[in-house]
Write a protein that holds these residues in place. Structure first.
Motif, PDB file in Angstrom:
ATOM      1  N   PHE C 117       0.923  -1.483  -0.057  1.00 22.60           N
ATOM      2  CA  PHE C 117       0.045  -0.033  -0.054  1.00 22.60           C
ATOM      3  C   PHE C 117       0.947   1.144  -0.154  1.00 22.60           C
ATOM      4  CE2 PHE C 117      -3.091  -3.121   1.308  1.00 22.60           C
ATOM      5  CZ  PHE C 117      -4.116  -2.739   0.273  1.00 22.60           C
ATOM      6  N   GLY C 118       1.996   0.993   0.216  1.00 21.33           N
ATOM      7  CA  GLY C 118       2.959   2.301   0.211  1.00 21.33           C
ATOM      8  C   GLY C 118       3.649   2.362  -0.978  1.00 21.33           C
ATOM      9  N   LEU C 119       4.620   1.619  -1.045  1.00 20.63           N
ATOM     10  CA  LEU C 119       5.552   1.722  -2.324  1.00 20.63           C
ATOM     11  C   LEU C 119       4.873   1.258  -3.653  1.00 20.63           C
ATOM     12  CD1 LEU C 119       8.910  -0.363  -2.484  1.00 20.63           C
ATOM     13  CD2 LEU C 119       7.490   0.102  -4.299  1.00 20.63           C
ATOM     14  N   CYS C 120       4.003   0.224  -3.650  1.00 23.49           N
ATOM     15  CA  CYS C 120       3.541  -0.245  -4.990  1.00 23.49           C
ATOM     16  C   CYS C 120       2.361   0.671  -5.422  1.00 23.49           C
ATOM     17  CB  CYS C 120       2.995  -1.363  -4.888  1.00 23.49           C
ATOM     18  SG  CYS C 120       4.536  -2.971  -4.678  1.00 23.49           S
ATOM     19  N   VAL C 121       1.478   1.297  -4.514  1.00 21.78           N
ATOM     20  CA  VAL C 121       0.488   1.822  -4.711  1.00 21.78           C
ATOM     21  C   VAL C 121       0.760   3.426  -5.083  1.00 21.78           C
ATOM     22  CG1 VAL C 121      -1.510   2.946  -3.665  1.00 21.78           C
ATOM     23  CG2 VAL C 121      -1.151   0.612  -3.249  1.00 21.78           C
TER      24      VAL C 121
END
Lengths: 336, 121, 148
Positions: C117-121
């Motif tokens: 939810f941080g990096l990829c989103v």
């Protein structure tokens, strides 16, 4: 006692019995390096994230301010604090470490004046004995919440200001030794002159500052010449010029006794364009330079009016204009 | 050979300078610049106007993000020629898959390795 | 004076007050840096063609872009690309390296909120619109070409 429409004059004049300021590395190279109580060597303050660092900075500042007042944590019965992050997490998470009642504020960059005004009301009325008023901000947390990732290679627009990393805390009480007192406070009204550029916050906040300060003059029947210093929060260079023009338009000509924390904090070589901003900006300047100058007697009476831009990333994306707020307090030096 | 590099420099720099003019005049954000330049590149390619610039300036025209737009449009046109209607959907991304996959995978790897640092200026 | 008129007047006043200086040098910096990045690209492409004679011009161009993207991501991770950006403005935004930086920088920034939810989103929070609009325009071009 309330005078006029928005001003409260304090009968007991609460004293500022302790204060502390922590400033970031960049701020440490600015104009007030010798006035700050502590300058960070590392912006993360030994923590893993910038949010945790901001929290720790505020926490550290409050503990040290309590120390400087010769009190213990148990003596503080009210903590009034706010910050710029969503849901004011820095303040409320910090409050977990204090066994005092807590009032969380959101006044954007006006938080220092707002917390002092509320704290002074509480102390003056003897509802609480020792009140800690604090706020802080961190460049890197604000940047990722309101703007862009730190590593994005973009240019900041020339009207923008640099968010100050730092925190300030003042302890208010009727007891204890101090020659700085708060004599009155003027609570501001939300003022929106339709500025939509989220980079140009000085222009968005200047009308609010003008309104609160003029109201203060009218309510207390005072004049600009009565003050050694009239200090706005973080209008920045451009915002200050606009503010002075607005004041002149309304018949108040401010002279050399006017200055702005955002304008003062960095020196001209630091490439901050219009100067500093953020809740920490006025907090660190007030709790370092201003209090020391009051103690030394250089200033006898200071009108401190911190300004805040009450926008959110969502409101600016939806094209809304930016409402501003400004709260003012009068600091007096009294020898007793 | 050196003349080619001069052309690359002049054309590539010029396209970037157009972006900078936009920033100064309109305070446009970098995401909007990228979108605008991709769309312009694709439209120029569709009208057959970008290909001569590539022939003239090589990397000076393919490295700027307008070149990405050009690949999208060129890929779509070629795929439509070969596959008909299916090409409308497969053409653009197929032609730019290398760039997108590289950007994603390198960002993924380096994000796992590095953390962001406070700006100094 | 009603509020609308007051705000209009105030906005006009502020617009006139905003400093409009020192714009010219940034144009030169953008030109220089942008031009140099393109020249580096051309250099990589020429070297690839010399080393691998079997490579087509198109494939060499694709390799060149991938290599540039790699180095832009690396510089972003090291914290250097934003410094180039402060100096060069559009000179480092417009080249493909700027696209790479706009994907890598939010990925690095939001890693702390978790990989998924941080990096990829957040990875596409800046470059997303580029890909969305790029795909849209390519489909549009494809449709128009089909009926020509």
């Amino acid at each position: 006692m309330k005078v006029g429409n928005q001003t409260i004059v304090f009968k007991n004049k609460p004293k500022i019995i302790g204060s502390y300021s922590v400033a970031g590395e960049k701020e440490g190279y600015g104009n007030f390096k010798e006035y700050f109580d502590y300058v960070l060597k590392d912006d993360k303050f030994g923590e893993k994230t910038f949010e945790k660092a901001e929290r720790k900075i505020i926490e550290h500042t409050i503990f040290k301010a309590i120390d400087s007042a010769n009190l213990t944590v148990a003596d503080i019965d009210l903590l009034v604090s706010g910050d710029l992050l969503n849901q004011i997490i820095s303040s409320s998470f910090t409050a977990r470490h204090f066994d005092s009642t807590f009032i969380g504020l959101y006044g954007a960059c006006s938080t220092m004046a707002e917390s002092l005004a509320i704290g002074a009301c509480m102390v003056d009325a003897k509802h609480f004995i020792n009140v800690a008023c604090a706020t802080g901000s961190h460049f890197s947390t604000v940047e990722r919440q309101y703007r862009y990732p730190l590593e994005l290679g973009n240019q900041r627009p020339p009207v923008s200001q640099w968010t100050v990393t730092g925190a300030g805390c003042s302890i208010l009480s009727l007891k204890g030794k101090s020659n700085i007192r708060i004599s009155s406070a003027t609570f501001g009204k939300v003022t929106d002159y339709g500025i939509k550029d989220a980079n140009n916050m000085g222009a968005a906040m200047a009308p609010a500052a003008m309104r609160t300060i003029i109201t203060h003059f009218e309510d207390t029947k005072s004049k600009p010449e009565d003050f050694d210093l009239i200090l706005t929060g973080d209008l920045g260079k451009l915002g200050s010029e606009i503010f002075l023009d607005l004041m002149e338009h309304h018949g108040y000509k401010l002279g050399n006794n006017y200055n702005d924390c955002g304008q003062m904090i960095y020196n001209n070589n630091q490439k901050t364009f219009q100067g500093g901003s953020g809740a920490g900006c006025s907090a660190v300047v007030l709790n370092s330079y201003i209090f020391k100058k009051l103690q030394e007697g250089t200033f006898k009476k200071v009108l401190f009016a911190a300004t805040g831009a009450l926008l959110s990333p969502i409101s600016s994306q939806q094209g809304e204009s930016i409402p501003g707020i400004c709260h003012a307090i009068v600091l007096e030096r009294s020898d007793d | 050979m050196w003349l080619m590099y001069l052309k690359v420099f002049l054309v590539g720099g010029f396209i970037c300078m157009l972006g900078q003019i936009l920033i100064i005049k309109t305070n446009i954000t970098s995401a909007r610049i990228l979108v605008l330049f991709v769309v312009i590149g694709a439209l120029l390619e569709a009208f057959g106007l970008y290909e001569p610039i590539v022939t003239f300036a090589g990397a000076g025209a393919t490295v700027p993000i307008t070149g990405f737009g050009r690949s999208l449009a060129k890929g779509a046109i070629q795929a439509v020629k070969e596959k008909g209607i299916l090409g409308i959907f497969t053409g653009g991304l197929t032609a730019t898959a290398g760039g997108i996959a590289a950007a994603v995978i390198f960002a993924y790897i380096f994000a796992l390795i590095f953390s962001s640092k406070t700006k100094k200026f | 004076m009603d509020v609308k008129e007051r705000n209009k007047k105030y906005n006009e006043y502020v617009d006139a007050k905003v400093p409009k200086t020192k714009n010219f040098p940034t144009l030169i910096y953008a030109y220089l840096v942008g031009g140099v990045i393109c020249m580096i690209g051309q250099g990589i492409q020429d070297i690839l063609l010399a080393l691998f004679p079997s490579l087509t011009l198109e494939d060499a161009g694709a390799w060149m872009l991938i290599i540039l993207i790699f180095f832009a991501s690396l510089l972003t991770g090291l914290g250097w690309y934003d410094r180039i950006g402060v100096f060069a403005g559009a000179g480092s935004i417009v080249p493909i390296t700027g696209f790479s930086n706009s994907i890598a920088s939010p990925a690095i920034e939001f890693k702390k909120e978790g990989i998924i939810f941080g990096l990829c989103v957040k990875m596409f929070s800046i470059a997303g619109p580029v890909i969305v609009n790029g795909v849209a325009i390519s489909v549009l071009v494809g449709i128009v070409y089909l009926f020509l």
